[in-house]
Design a protein around this motif. Structure first.
Motif, PDB file in Angstrom:
ATOM      1  N   ILE A 142       0.937  -1.063   0.001  1.00  0.00           N
ATOM      2  CA  ILE A 142      -0.056   0.094   0.076  1.00  0.00           C
ATOM      3  C   ILE A 142       0.806   1.157  -0.071  1.00  0.00           C
ATOM      4  CG2 ILE A 142      -1.870   1.062   1.313  1.00  0.00           C
ATOM      5  CD1 ILE A 142      -2.549  -1.531   2.372  1.00  0.00           C
ATOM      6  N   VAL A 143       0.753   1.981  -1.025  1.00  0.00           N
ATOM      7  CA  VAL A 143       1.841   3.143  -1.174  1.00  0.00           C
ATOM      8  C   VAL A 143       1.018   4.664  -1.013  1.00  0.00           C
ATOM      9  CG1 VAL A 143       3.426   2.002  -2.609  1.00  0.00           C
ATOM     10  CG2 VAL A 143       1.539   3.142  -3.823  1.00  0.00           C
TER      11      VAL A 143
ATOM     12  N   ASN B 149      -0.017   6.416  -7.783  1.00  0.00           N
ATOM     13  CA  ASN B 149       0.825   6.491  -8.815  1.00  0.00           C
ATOM     14  C   ASN B 149       1.155   5.197  -9.490  1.00  0.00           C
ATOM     15  OD1 ASN B 149       3.095   6.606 -10.425  1.00  0.00           O
ATOM     16  ND2 ASN B 149       4.651   7.296  -8.800  1.00  0.00           N
ATOM     17  N   PHE B 150       0.429   5.261 -10.723  1.00  0.00           N
ATOM     18  CA  PHE B 150       0.271   4.117 -11.527  1.00  0.00           C
ATOM     19  C   PHE B 150       1.436   3.493 -12.434  1.00  0.00           C
ATOM     20  CE2 PHE B 150      -4.106   4.755 -10.366  1.00  0.00           C
ATOM     21  CZ  PHE B 150      -4.364   3.369  -9.819  1.00  0.00           C
ATOM     22  N   GLN B 151       2.650   4.325 -12.225  1.00  0.00           N
ATOM     23  CA  GLN B 151       3.924   4.024 -12.837  1.00  0.00           C
ATOM     24  C   GLN B 151       4.685   2.982 -12.252  1.00  0.00           C
ATOM     25  OE1 GLN B 151       6.295   7.613 -12.913  1.00  0.00           O
ATOM     26  NE2 GLN B 151       5.212   8.306 -14.784  1.00  0.00           N
ATOM     27  N   GLN B 152       4.482   2.611 -10.664  1.00  0.00           N
ATOM     28  CA  GLN B 152       5.168   1.722 -10.139  1.00  0.00           C
ATOM     29  C   GLN B 152       4.645   0.291 -10.620  1.00  0.00           C
ATOM     30  OE1 GLN B 152       3.993   2.689  -5.994  1.00  0.00           O
ATOM     31  NE2 GLN B 152       5.433   4.369  -6.094  1.00  0.00           N
TER      32      GLN B 152
ATOM     33  N   TRP C 238      -5.031  -1.179  -7.763  1.00  0.00           N
ATOM     34  CA  TRP C 238      -6.222  -0.523  -7.740  1.00  0.00           C
ATOM     35  C   TRP C 238      -6.150   0.542  -6.706  1.00  0.00           C
ATOM     36  CZ3 TRP C 238      -5.428  -5.447  -5.712  1.00  0.00           C
ATOM     37  CH2 TRP C 238      -5.569  -5.441  -4.454  1.00  0.00           C
ATOM     38  N   SER C 239      -6.931   1.744  -6.870  1.00  0.00           N
ATOM     39  CA  SER C 239      -6.965   2.779  -5.837  1.00  0.00           C
ATOM     40  C   SER C 239      -7.651   2.486  -4.673  1.00  0.00           C
ATOM     41  CB  SER C 239      -7.666   4.139  -6.585  1.00  0.00           C
ATOM     42  OG  SER C 239      -6.885   4.304  -7.650  1.00  0.00           O
ATOM     43  N   ALA C 240      -7.279   3.147  -3.634  1.00  0.00           N
ATOM     44  CA  ALA C 240      -7.913   2.940  -2.310  1.00  0.00           C
ATOM     45  C   ALA C 240      -7.977   4.054  -1.312  1.00  0.00           C
ATOM     46  CB  ALA C 240      -6.908   1.899  -1.549  1.00  0.00           C
ATOM     47  N   GLU C 241      -8.724   4.214  -0.483  1.00  0.00           N
ATOM     48  CA  GLU C 241      -8.774   5.144   0.401  1.00  0.00           C
ATOM     49  C   GLU C 241      -8.264   4.907   1.635  1.00  0.00           C
ATOM     50  OE1 GLU C 241     -10.130   9.345   0.524  1.00  0.00           O
ATOM     51  OE2 GLU C 241     -10.577   8.053  -0.978  1.00  0.00           O
ATOM     52  N   GLY C 242      -7.471   5.664   2.520  1.00  0.00           N
ATOM     53  CA  GLY C 242      -7.128   5.413   3.714  1.00  0.00           C
ATOM     54  C   GLY C 242      -7.228   6.336   4.484  1.00  0.00           C
ATOM     55  N   LYS C 243      -6.912   6.355   6.011  1.00  0.00           N
ATOM     56  CA  LYS C 243      -6.958   7.298   7.063  1.00  0.00           C
ATOM     57  C   LYS C 243      -6.345   8.707   6.456  1.00  0.00           C
ATOM     58  CE  LYS C 243      -5.928   8.257  11.822  1.00  0.00           C
ATOM     59  NZ  LYS C 243      -5.403   7.727  13.093  1.00  0.00           N
ATOM     60  N   SER C 244      -5.254   8.675   5.925  1.00  0.00           N
ATOM     61  CA  SER C 244      -4.578   9.947   5.355  1.00  0.00           C
ATOM     62  C   SER C 244      -4.970  10.294   4.094  1.00  0.00           C
ATOM     63  CB  SER C 244      -3.231   9.644   5.683  1.00  0.00           C
ATOM     64  OG  SER C 244      -2.851   9.085   6.827  1.00  0.00           O
ATOM     65  N   GLY C 245      -5.586   9.751   3.268  1.00  0.00           N
ATOM     66  CA  GLY C 245      -5.984  10.081   1.869  1.00  0.00           C
ATOM     67  C   GLY C 245      -5.960   8.823   0.961  1.00  0.00           C
ATOM     68  N   GLU C 246      -5.632   9.321  -0.397  1.00  0.00           N
ATOM     69  CA  GLU C 246      -5.686   8.314  -1.444  1.00  0.00           C
ATOM     70  C   GLU C 246      -4.569   7.440  -1.199  1.00  0.00           C
ATOM     71  OE1 GLU C 246      -6.911   9.488  -5.288  1.00  0.00           O
ATOM     72  OE2 GLU C 246      -8.215  11.087  -4.635  1.00  0.00           O
ATOM     73  N   ARG C 247      -4.731   6.172  -1.648  1.00  0.00           N
ATOM     74  CA  ARG C 247      -3.572   5.195  -1.759  1.00  0.00           C
ATOM     75  C   ARG C 247      -3.608   4.382  -2.984  1.00  0.00           C
ATOM     76  NH1 ARG C 247      -1.758   7.920   2.039  1.00  0.00           N
ATOM     77  NH2 ARG C 247      -1.740   7.284   4.214  1.00  0.00           N
TER      78      ARG C 247
ATOM     79  N   ILE D 195      10.080  -6.981  -2.826  1.00  0.00           N
ATOM     80  CA  ILE D 195       9.950  -6.119  -1.675  1.00  0.00           C
ATOM     81  C   ILE D 195      11.078  -4.989  -1.943  1.00  0.00           C
ATOM     82  CG2 ILE D 195      10.214  -5.827   0.828  1.00  0.00           C
ATOM     83  CD1 ILE D 195       9.090  -8.720   1.034  1.00  0.00           C
ATOM     84  N   ASN D 196      12.214  -5.351  -2.152  1.00  0.00           N
ATOM     85  CA  ASN D 196      13.312  -4.072  -2.453  1.00  0.00           C
ATOM     86  C   ASN D 196      12.749  -3.011  -3.665  1.00  0.00           C
ATOM     87  OD1 ASN D 196      14.819  -5.194  -0.421  1.00  0.00           O
ATOM     88  ND2 ASN D 196      15.943  -6.311  -1.503  1.00  0.00           N
ATOM     89  N   LEU D 197      12.399  -3.627  -4.573  1.00  0.00           N
ATOM     90  CA  LEU D 197      11.794  -2.755  -5.802  1.00  0.00           C
ATOM     91  C   LEU D 197      11.020  -1.786  -5.172  1.00  0.00           C
ATOM     92  CD1 LEU D 197      11.835  -5.437  -8.750  1.00  0.00           C
ATOM     93  CD2 LEU D 197      13.326  -3.303  -8.629  1.00  0.00           C
ATOM     94  N   ILE D 198       9.843  -2.423  -4.554  1.00  0.00           N
ATOM     95  CA  ILE D 198       8.784  -1.697  -3.930  1.00  0.00           C
ATOM     96  C   ILE D 198       9.237  -0.443  -2.993  1.00  0.00           C
ATOM     97  CG2 ILE D 198       6.525  -1.630  -2.470  1.00  0.00           C
ATOM     98  CD1 ILE D 198       6.064  -4.240  -3.855  1.00  0.00           C
ATOM     99  N   ASN D 199      10.105  -1.047  -2.216  1.00  0.00           N
ATOM    100  CA  ASN D 199      10.629   0.178  -1.135  1.00  0.00           C
ATOM    101  C   ASN D 199      11.567   1.061  -1.865  1.00  0.00           C
ATOM    102  OD1 ASN D 199       9.208  -1.126   1.082  1.00  0.00           O
ATOM    103  ND2 ASN D 199      10.848  -2.559   1.540  1.00  0.00           N
ATOM    104  N   ASN D 200      12.239   0.620  -2.748  1.00  0.00           N
ATOM    105  CA  ASN D 200      13.119   1.792  -3.500  1.00  0.00           C
ATOM    106  C   ASN D 200      12.300   2.698  -4.416  1.00  0.00           C
ATOM    107  OD1 ASN D 200      15.420   0.513  -2.894  1.00  0.00           O
ATOM    108  ND2 ASN D 200      15.619  -0.436  -4.605  1.00  0.00           N
ATOM    109  N   MET D 201      11.017   2.283  -4.690  1.00  0.00           N
ATOM    110  CA  MET D 201      10.064   3.273  -5.429  1.00  0.00           C
ATOM    111  C   MET D 201       9.105   3.987  -4.373  1.00  0.00           C
ATOM    112  SD  MET D 201       8.842   1.149  -8.642  1.00  0.00           S
ATOM    113  CE  MET D 201       8.677  -0.604  -8.097  1.00  0.00           C
ATOM    114  N   SER D 202       9.084   3.259  -3.296  1.00  0.00           N
ATOM    115  CA  SER D 202       8.239   4.106  -2.453  1.00  0.00           C
ATOM    116  C   SER D 202       8.620   3.737  -1.023  1.00  0.00           C
ATOM    117  CB  SER D 202       6.535   3.698  -2.230  1.00  0.00           C
ATOM    118  OG  SER D 202       6.215   3.983  -3.396  1.00  0.00           O
TER     119      SER D 202
END
Length: 125
Positions: free
Chosen positions: A48-49, A53-56, A70-79, A95-102
């Motif tokens: 959950i980023v 950002n659909f480039q990831q 997919w788009s989601a809504e969290g406590k702090s806004g859109e995710r 996991i490393n690729l995702i963490n490098n991007m976000s």
């Protein structure tokens, strides 16, 4: 050689029980290390980023991973929720690729037991 029957027949000998327990523990430990090294099977990594950002997901797809987002809504806004299917040996790489991007992504991974067709009907990574 120490067998279960020897231990059960000689419960008054603590060395039999200690030896059996140590052998059993070493066997379980070594078996789990071997299984971890072989890394057979598949995993799902869900992230959950914090931005929409659909480039990831596109980057992960271009690298050959099965990705659904997919788009989601969290406590702090859109995710954006990104779900990645990969062979287990590539789990840490994903996991490393995702963490490098976000860097602030909330990441969960779990082992798949059953799946049918879709992207995995074809050969992948």
């Amino acid at each position: 050689m120490l067998y279960t029957s020897n231990v059960l027949e000689n419960l008054n000998n603590p060395f039999n029980m200690i030896g059996y327990c140590i052998g059993w523990g070493i066997g379980v430990y070594l078996g789990s290390r071997i299984e971890e090294y072989l890394a057979l099977g598949y995993v799902t990594v869900q992230a959950i980023v914090s931005s929409v950002n659909f480039q990831q997901p596109m980057v992960l797809q271009m690298l050959g991973y099965g990705v659904t987002s997919w788009s989601a809504e969290g406590k702090s806004g859109e995710r954006t929720v990104i779900q990645v299917l990969a062979k287990r040996r590539y789990e840490q790489r994903v996991i490393n690729l995702i963490n490098n991007m976000s860097p602030n992504a909330f990441t969960i991974s779990y082992e798949l037991k059953n799946f049918k067709e879709g992207l995995w009907g074809k050969s992948l990574l």
